[in-house]
Design a protein around this motif. Structure first.
Motif, PDB file in Angstrom:
ATOM      1  N   ALA A  82       0.832  -1.204   0.000  1.00  0.00           N
ATOM      2  CA  ALA A  82       0.000   0.000   0.000  1.00  0.00           C
ATOM      3  C   ALA A  82       0.868   1.256   0.000  1.00  0.00           C
ATOM      4  CB  ALA A  82      -0.929  -0.012   1.213  1.00  0.00           C
ATOM      5  N   SER A  83       2.000   1.218   0.720  1.00  0.00           N
ATOM      6  CA  SER A  83       2.878   2.392   0.773  1.00  0.00           C
ATOM      7  C   SER A  83       3.465   2.702  -0.599  1.00  0.00           C
ATOM      8  CB  SER A  83       4.005   2.147   1.779  1.00  0.00           C
ATOM      9  OG  SER A  83       4.762   0.989   1.434  1.00  0.00           O
ATOM     10  N   ALA A  84       3.774   1.667  -1.378  1.00  0.00           N
ATOM     11  CA  ALA A  84       4.304   1.892  -2.725  1.00  0.00           C
ATOM     12  C   ALA A  84       3.235   2.458  -3.645  1.00  0.00           C
ATOM     13  CB  ALA A  84       4.860   0.584  -3.298  1.00  0.00           C
ATOM     14  N   LEU A  85       1.998   1.975  -3.491  1.00  0.00           N
ATOM     15  CA  LEU A  85       0.895   2.497  -4.300  1.00  0.00           C
ATOM     16  C   LEU A  85       0.655   3.967  -3.996  1.00  0.00           C
ATOM     17  CD1 LEU A  85      -1.338   1.914  -6.341  1.00  0.00           C
ATOM     18  CD2 LEU A  85      -2.802   1.196  -4.436  1.00  0.00           C
ATOM     19  N   ARG A  86       0.748   4.341  -2.728  1.00  0.00           N
ATOM     20  CA  ARG A  86       0.591   5.750  -2.361  1.00  0.00           C
ATOM     21  C   ARG A  86       1.717   6.589  -2.948  1.00  0.00           C
ATOM     22  NH1 ARG A  86       1.937   9.054   2.860  1.00  0.00           N
ATOM     23  NH2 ARG A  86       0.324  10.659   2.842  1.00  0.00           N
ATOM     24  N   MET A  87       2.945   6.070  -2.891  1.00  0.00           N
ATOM     25  CA  MET A  87       4.080   6.789  -3.468  1.00  0.00           C
ATOM     26  C   MET A  87       3.881   7.000  -4.963  1.00  0.00           C
ATOM     27  SD  MET A  87       8.147   5.978  -2.989  1.00  0.00           S
ATOM     28  CE  MET A  87       7.834   4.222  -3.089  1.00  0.00           C
ATOM     29  N   SER A  88       3.417   5.967  -5.662  1.00  0.00           N
ATOM     30  CA  SER A  88       3.154   6.095  -7.099  1.00  0.00           C
ATOM     31  C   SER A  88       2.062   7.117  -7.350  1.00  0.00           C
ATOM     32  CB  SER A  88       2.754   4.732  -7.682  1.00  0.00           C
ATOM     33  OG  SER A  88       3.814   3.811  -7.616  1.00  0.00           O
ATOM     34  N   TRP A  89       1.027   7.105  -6.510  1.00  0.00           N
ATOM     35  CA  TRP A  89      -0.068   8.083  -6.668  1.00  0.00           C
ATOM     36  C   TRP A  89       0.460   9.505  -6.513  1.00  0.00           C
ATOM     37  CZ3 TRP A  89      -2.266  12.104  -4.088  1.00  0.00           C
ATOM     38  CH2 TRP A  89      -3.522  12.523  -4.524  1.00  0.00           C
ATOM     39  N   LEU A  90       1.278   9.747  -5.489  1.00  0.00           N
ATOM     40  CA  LEU A  90       1.825  11.085  -5.268  1.00  0.00           C
ATOM     41  C   LEU A  90       2.668  11.539  -6.451  1.00  0.00           C
ATOM     42  CD1 LEU A  90       2.877  10.780  -1.517  1.00  0.00           C
ATOM     43  CD2 LEU A  90       1.060  12.241  -2.419  1.00  0.00           C
ATOM     44  N   ALA A  91       3.505  10.648  -6.958  1.00  0.00           N
ATOM     45  CA  ALA A  91       4.361  11.009  -8.095  1.00  0.00           C
ATOM     46  C   ALA A  91       3.529  11.294  -9.336  1.00  0.00           C
ATOM     47  CB  ALA A  91       5.361   9.884  -8.362  1.00  0.00           C
ATOM     48  N   MET A  92       2.590  10.416  -9.654  1.00  0.00           N
ATOM     49  CA  MET A  92       1.767  10.608 -10.842  1.00  0.00           C
ATOM     50  C   MET A  92       0.886  11.847 -10.705  1.00  0.00           C
ATOM     51  SD  MET A  92       2.743   8.361 -12.933  1.00  0.00           S
ATOM     52  CE  MET A  92       1.468   8.603 -14.182  1.00  0.00           C
ATOM     53  N   HIS A  93       0.461  12.130  -9.489  1.00  0.00           N
ATOM     54  CA  HIS A  93      -0.313  13.350  -9.234  1.00  0.00           C
ATOM     55  C   HIS A  93       0.504  14.582  -9.588  1.00  0.00           C
ATOM     56  CE1 HIS A  93      -2.551  16.421  -7.026  1.00  0.00           C
ATOM     57  NE2 HIS A  93      -3.567  15.580  -6.999  1.00  0.00           N
ATOM     58  N   GLU A  94       1.802  14.559  -9.267  1.00  0.00           N
ATOM     59  CA  GLU A  94       2.662  15.684  -9.608  1.00  0.00           C
ATOM     60  C   GLU A  94       2.861  15.804 -11.111  1.00  0.00           C
ATOM     61  OE1 GLU A  94       3.834  18.291  -7.840  1.00  0.00           O
ATOM     62  OE2 GLU A  94       2.387  17.389  -6.474  1.00  0.00           O
ATOM     63  N   TYR A  95       3.108  14.698 -11.788  1.00  0.00           N
ATOM     64  CA  TYR A  95       3.268  14.753 -13.249  1.00  0.00           C
ATOM     65  C   TYR A  95       2.004  15.310 -13.903  1.00  0.00           C
ATOM     66  CZ  TYR A  95       7.520  11.936 -12.798  1.00  0.00           C
ATOM     67  OH  TYR A  95       8.779  11.476 -12.480  1.00  0.00           O
ATOM     68  N   LEU A  96       0.855  14.863 -13.427  1.00  0.00           N
ATOM     69  CA  LEU A  96      -0.406  15.388 -13.963  1.00  0.00           C
ATOM     70  C   LEU A  96      -0.546  16.875 -13.653  1.00  0.00           C
ATOM     71  CD1 LEU A  96      -3.216  14.955 -15.257  1.00  0.00           C
ATOM     72  CD2 LEU A  96      -4.043  14.297 -12.986  1.00  0.00           C
ATOM     73  N   GLY A  97      -0.215  17.259 -12.415  1.00  0.00           N
ATOM     74  CA  GLY A  97      -0.325  18.661 -12.027  1.00  0.00           C
ATOM     75  C   GLY A  97       0.601  19.569 -12.820  1.00  0.00           C
ATOM     76  N   ILE A  98       1.816  19.111 -13.080  1.00  0.00           N
ATOM     77  CA  ILE A  98       2.770  19.901 -13.869  1.00  0.00           C
ATOM     78  C   ILE A  98       2.212  20.165 -15.263  1.00  0.00           C
ATOM     79  CG2 ILE A  98       5.026  19.820 -15.003  1.00  0.00           C
ATOM     80  CD1 ILE A  98       6.028  18.309 -12.481  1.00  0.00           C
ATOM     81  N   GLN A  99       1.691  19.117 -15.899  1.00  0.00           N
ATOM     82  CA  GLN A  99       1.130  19.284 -17.240  1.00  0.00           C
ATOM     83  C   GLN A  99      -0.111  20.160 -17.214  1.00  0.00           C
ATOM     84  OE1 GLN A  99       2.705  18.412 -19.986  1.00  0.00           O
ATOM     85  NE2 GLN A  99       4.334  17.663 -18.633  1.00  0.00           N
ATOM     86  N   TRP A 100      -0.909  19.998 -16.180  1.00  0.00           N
ATOM     87  CA  TRP A 100      -2.127  20.809 -16.039  1.00  0.00           C
ATOM     88  C   TRP A 100      -1.769  22.285 -15.917  1.00  0.00           C
ATOM     89  CZ3 TRP A 100      -7.237  20.038 -16.521  1.00  0.00           C
ATOM     90  CH2 TRP A 100      -8.123  20.963 -15.940  1.00  0.00           C
ATOM     91  N   TYR A 101      -0.780  22.622 -15.094  1.00  0.00           N
ATOM     92  CA  TYR A 101      -0.397  24.019 -14.917  1.00  0.00           C
ATOM     93  C   TYR A 101       0.218  24.592 -16.183  1.00  0.00           C
ATOM     94  CZ  TYR A 101      -1.342  24.250  -9.902  1.00  0.00           C
ATOM     95  OH  TYR A 101      -1.945  24.295  -8.677  1.00  0.00           O
ATOM     96  N   ARG A 102       0.971  23.767 -16.902  1.00  0.00           N
ATOM     97  CA  ARG A 102       1.536  24.244 -18.165  1.00  0.00           C
ATOM     98  C   ARG A 102       0.433  24.573 -19.155  1.00  0.00           C
ATOM     99  NH1 ARG A 102       6.453  19.833 -18.919  1.00  0.00           N
ATOM    100  NH2 ARG A 102       7.938  20.828 -17.481  1.00  0.00           N
ATOM    101  N   TRP A 103      -0.577  23.751 -19.220  1.00  0.00           N
ATOM    102  CA  TRP A 103      -1.687  23.987 -20.129  1.00  0.00           C
ATOM    103  C   TRP A 103      -2.444  25.251 -19.745  1.00  0.00           C
ATOM    104  CZ3 TRP A 103      -7.066  23.767 -19.161  1.00  0.00           C
ATOM    105  CH2 TRP A 103      -7.856  23.864 -20.315  1.00  0.00           C
ATOM    106  N   ARG A 104      -2.679  25.432 -18.442  1.00  0.00           N
ATOM    107  CA  ARG A 104      -3.405  26.619 -17.980  1.00  0.00           C
ATOM    108  C   ARG A 104      -2.614  27.899 -18.233  1.00  0.00           C
ATOM    109  NH1 ARG A 104      -4.839  25.879 -11.910  1.00  0.00           N
ATOM    110  NH2 ARG A 104      -5.673  27.962 -12.220  1.00  0.00           N
TER     111      ARG A 104
END
Length: 271
Positions: free
Chosen positions: A225-247
């Motif tokens: 579960a800890s690894a899944l959370r770590m992956s979620w946090l990382a992927m959330h950042e990649y998504l957020g970076i792209q989202w902010y670039r688009w905005r």
């Protein structure tokens, strides 16, 4: 509306939801070859996101460029800005509500930097309508850690808002170059947001996810579960970076365009 859109993307596309949706679509289309491929891909992705080597690999590009500042760097700063990360509700031992575990890590490091430098600390975190701003609980924790000089930025609802409203507070106080305290994996997006708000920051990372030096034993391929959370946090950042670039292509990050506190803040990105 934009906050909701980012949350909707995160809810449906990040692990574990994204791989599960992919697998379920595949099961519905199982009678077709493409459906079977989708089902297998969904299960495989869910497994990969759940093992430590993948979680650490996803985190590495986000964290690697940043190191905690040493004394020669600290003397260049004139303030400390610490970003909120969300609430922990149901905390009966703390009158019902307090900061979550991610925010607590950031606040502890901000207090350490305050003791080393004596600089004022800006606690940045807003709230949904009808709810106490996160900055209130952040300031409470900072006081418990011995910080006496605290400013509250209580209007932001996301990382971009943290930057915009903190920039205004810094200008009003005549401060120009703050230490920016947040998780190491959150720094790429946070630094970009502050730069767009016209603030040059000194990165002060904390809470980095570093793999233990135990080699590639069979145990590291066991889903956790800890690894899944770590992956979620990382992927959330990649998504957020792209989202902010688009905005940012359509709307520059200026205080006049800052979001108003009409919704809840994002979780774990962080902010």
């Amino acid at each position: 509306m934009e906050i909701f859109s980012l949350r909707a993307l995160a809810a449906w596309f990040l692990p574990p939801a994204g791989p599960l949706v992919l697998a379920m679509v595949g099961l519905l289309l199982w009678h077709r070859p493409a459906g079977r491929w989708l089902a297998v891909a969904g299960v495989l992705l869910l497994y990969l996101f759940s093992i430590p080597p993948v979680g650490y690999a996803l985190m590495a590009p986000l964290q690697t460029p940043y190191e905690p500042p040493d004394d020669p760097v600290l003397v260049k700063a004139d303030a400390i800005v610490v970003l909120g990360a969300g609430y922990r509700s149901g905390a009966a031992e703390f009158s019902g509500e307090t900061v979550n575990d991610l925010a607590l890590v950031r606040l502890r490091y901000a207090a350490v930097l305050h003791r080393r430098t004596g600089l004022p600390v800006i606690a940045s975190g807003g709230a949904a309508k009808g709810r106490e701003p996160e900055a209130r609980w952040m300031a409470e924790v900072l006081e418990e850690f011995g910080v006496s000089s605290i400013l509250r930025e209580d209007r932001s609802r996301d990382t971009r808002g943290n930057a915009l409203h903190s920039a205004r507070l810094l200008r009003e106080a005549g401060l120009e170059r703050p230490l920016l305290v947040t998780h190491a994996h959150h720094l790429p997006r946070a630094i970009r947001a502050f730069e767009q708000a016209g603030v040059e920051v000194i990165p002060a990372p904390t809470g980095a996810f570093i793999a233990p030096d135990n080699g590639m034993s069979p145990g590291v391929f066991r889903p956790r579960a800890s690894a899944l959370r770590m992956s979620w946090l990382a992927m959330h950042e990649y998504l957020g970076i792209q989202w902010y670039r688009w905005r940012s292509r359509d709307r520059p990050a200026t205080p006049a365009n800052a979001e108003q506190p009409s919704g809840g803040r994002e979780q774990g990105i962080s902010s």
